[in-house]
Design a protein around this motif. Sequence first.
Motif, PDB file in Angstrom:
ATOM      1  N   ARG A 157       0.817  -1.211   0.000  1.00 28.13           N
ATOM      2  CA  ARG A 157       0.000   0.000   0.000  1.00 28.13           C
ATOM      3  C   ARG A 157       0.855   1.267   0.000  1.00 28.13           C
ATOM      4  O   ARG A 157       0.517   2.242  -0.648  1.00 28.13           O
ATOM      5  CB  ARG A 157      -0.925  -0.011   1.215  1.00 28.13           C
ATOM      6  N   TYR A 158       1.952   1.254   0.742  1.00 21.59           N
ATOM      7  CA  TYR A 158       2.703   2.489   0.962  1.00 21.59           C
ATOM      8  C   TYR A 158       4.071   2.580   0.299  1.00 21.59           C
ATOM      9  O   TYR A 158       4.632   3.664   0.232  1.00 21.59           O
ATOM     10  CB  TYR A 158       2.886   2.708   2.473  1.00 21.59           C
ATOM     11  N   ILE A 159       4.633   1.495  -0.162  1.00 23.15           N
ATOM     12  CA  ILE A 159       5.982   1.524  -0.734  1.00 23.15           C
ATOM     13  C   ILE A 159       5.926   1.113  -2.204  1.00 23.15           C
ATOM     14  O   ILE A 159       5.330   0.101  -2.549  1.00 23.15           O
ATOM     15  CB  ILE A 159       6.929   0.566   0.029  1.00 23.15           C
ATOM     16  N   LEU A 160       6.564   1.891  -3.057  1.00 23.16           N
ATOM     17  CA  LEU A 160       6.597   1.603  -4.485  1.00 23.16           C
ATOM     18  C   LEU A 160       8.019   1.783  -5.002  1.00 23.16           C
ATOM     19  O   LEU A 160       8.541   2.907  -5.013  1.00 23.16           O
ATOM     20  CB  LEU A 160       5.656   2.547  -5.242  1.00 23.16           C
ATOM     21  N   PRO A 161       8.683   0.704  -5.404  1.00 25.12           N
ATOM     22  CA  PRO A 161      10.006   0.867  -6.015  1.00 25.12           C
ATOM     23  C   PRO A 161       9.867   1.698  -7.296  1.00 25.12           C
ATOM     24  O   PRO A 161       8.945   1.472  -8.093  1.00 25.12           O
ATOM     25  CB  PRO A 161      10.436  -0.561  -6.334  1.00 25.12           C
ATOM     26  N   LEU A 162      10.729   2.661  -7.462  1.00 26.88           N
ATOM     27  CA  LEU A 162      10.691   3.508  -8.659  1.00 26.88           C
ATOM     28  C   LEU A 162      11.880   3.182  -9.541  1.00 26.88           C
ATOM     29  O   LEU A 162      13.003   3.054  -9.059  1.00 26.88           O
ATOM     30  CB  LEU A 162      10.727   4.989  -8.263  1.00 26.88           C
ATOM     31  N   ASN A 163      11.622   3.056 -10.831  1.00 29.07           N
ATOM     32  CA  ASN A 163      12.686   2.772 -11.788  1.00 29.07           C
ATOM     33  C   ASN A 163      12.327   3.418 -13.122  1.00 29.07           C
ATOM     34  O   ASN A 163      11.252   4.028 -13.267  1.00 29.07           O
ATOM     35  CB  ASN A 163      12.888   1.253 -11.931  1.00 29.07           C
ATOM     36  N   ARG A 164      13.208   3.285 -14.075  1.00 26.19           N
ATOM     37  CA  ARG A 164      12.983   3.903 -15.383  1.00 26.19           C
ATOM     38  C   ARG A 164      11.731   3.361 -16.066  1.00 26.19           C
ATOM     39  O   ARG A 164      11.043   4.088 -16.765  1.00 26.19           O
ATOM     40  CB  ARG A 164      14.199   3.709 -16.279  1.00 26.19           C
ATOM     41  N   GLU A 165      11.435   2.095 -15.845  1.00 24.71           N
ATOM     42  CA  GLU A 165      10.290   1.486 -16.516  1.00 24.71           C
ATOM     43  C   GLU A 165       8.963   2.034 -16.002  1.00 24.71           C
ATOM     44  O   GLU A 165       8.081   2.364 -16.789  1.00 24.71           O
ATOM     45  CB  GLU A 165      10.315  -0.044 -16.354  1.00 24.71           C
ATOM     46  N   ASN A 166       8.802   2.141 -14.681  1.00 28.89           N
ATOM     47  CA  ASN A 166       7.501   2.583 -14.187  1.00 28.89           C
ATOM     48  C   ASN A 166       7.371   4.098 -14.046  1.00 28.89           C
ATOM     49  O   ASN A 166       6.315   4.590 -13.666  1.00 28.89           O
ATOM     50  CB  ASN A 166       7.118   1.861 -12.882  1.00 28.89           C
ATOM     51  N   THR A 167       8.420   4.851 -14.361  1.00 25.63           N
ATOM     52  CA  THR A 167       8.300   6.310 -14.362  1.00 25.63           C
ATOM     53  C   THR A 167       8.401   6.897 -15.764  1.00 25.63           C
ATOM     54  O   THR A 167       8.334   8.110 -15.920  1.00 25.63           O
ATOM     55  CB  THR A 167       9.382   6.960 -13.466  1.00 25.63           C
ATOM     56  N   ARG A 168       8.514   6.054 -16.755  1.00 25.80           N
ATOM     57  CA  ARG A 168       8.733   6.508 -18.129  1.00 25.80           C
ATOM     58  C   ARG A 168       7.653   7.468 -18.621  1.00 25.80           C
ATOM     59  O   ARG A 168       7.949   8.459 -19.282  1.00 25.80           O
ATOM     60  CB  ARG A 168       8.825   5.304 -19.065  1.00 25.80           C
ATOM     61  N   THR A 169       6.392   7.230 -18.284  1.00 27.14           N
ATOM     62  CA  THR A 169       5.311   8.052 -18.829  1.00 27.14           C
ATOM     63  C   THR A 169       4.568   8.857 -17.769  1.00 27.14           C
ATOM     64  O   THR A 169       3.524   9.443 -18.070  1.00 27.14           O
ATOM     65  CB  THR A 169       4.296   7.165 -19.569  1.00 27.14           C
ATOM     66  N   ILE A 170       5.070   8.932 -16.540  1.00 31.21           N
ATOM     67  CA  ILE A 170       4.306   9.620 -15.496  1.00 31.21           C
ATOM     68  C   ILE A 170       4.204  11.126 -15.723  1.00 31.21           C
ATOM     69  O   ILE A 170       3.299  11.758 -15.197  1.00 31.21           O
ATOM     70  CB  ILE A 170       4.843   9.325 -14.087  1.00 31.21           C
TER      71      ILE A 170
END
Length: 84
Positions: free
Chosen positions: A59-72
């Motif tokens: 619920r509270y922690i989200l690993p951030l990387n190039r793949e999941n931030t590419r289109t934010i």
Amino acid sequence: MTAKRIGILTGGGDVPGLNSVIKNVVYRGAEIGCEFIGIRRGWEGLTHVNLQEPASRARYILPLNRENTRTIDRTGGTYLHTSR
């Protein structure tokens, strides 16, 4: 040299361009070997997370990387949400 782990929290209200900042920090940090953890739901995520409980981590922690931030940067609001 060990990688640095950096947490990103978005507190307060939504701010135009915040997702672009998150994306650029993650991209630049990845180039120098940093790992990023997004703390979801603002200060609530920081104060309410129980790292021993998988449901709380999800619920509270989200690993951030190039793949999941590419289109934010193409969406409104903040990708990590706030507690407001």
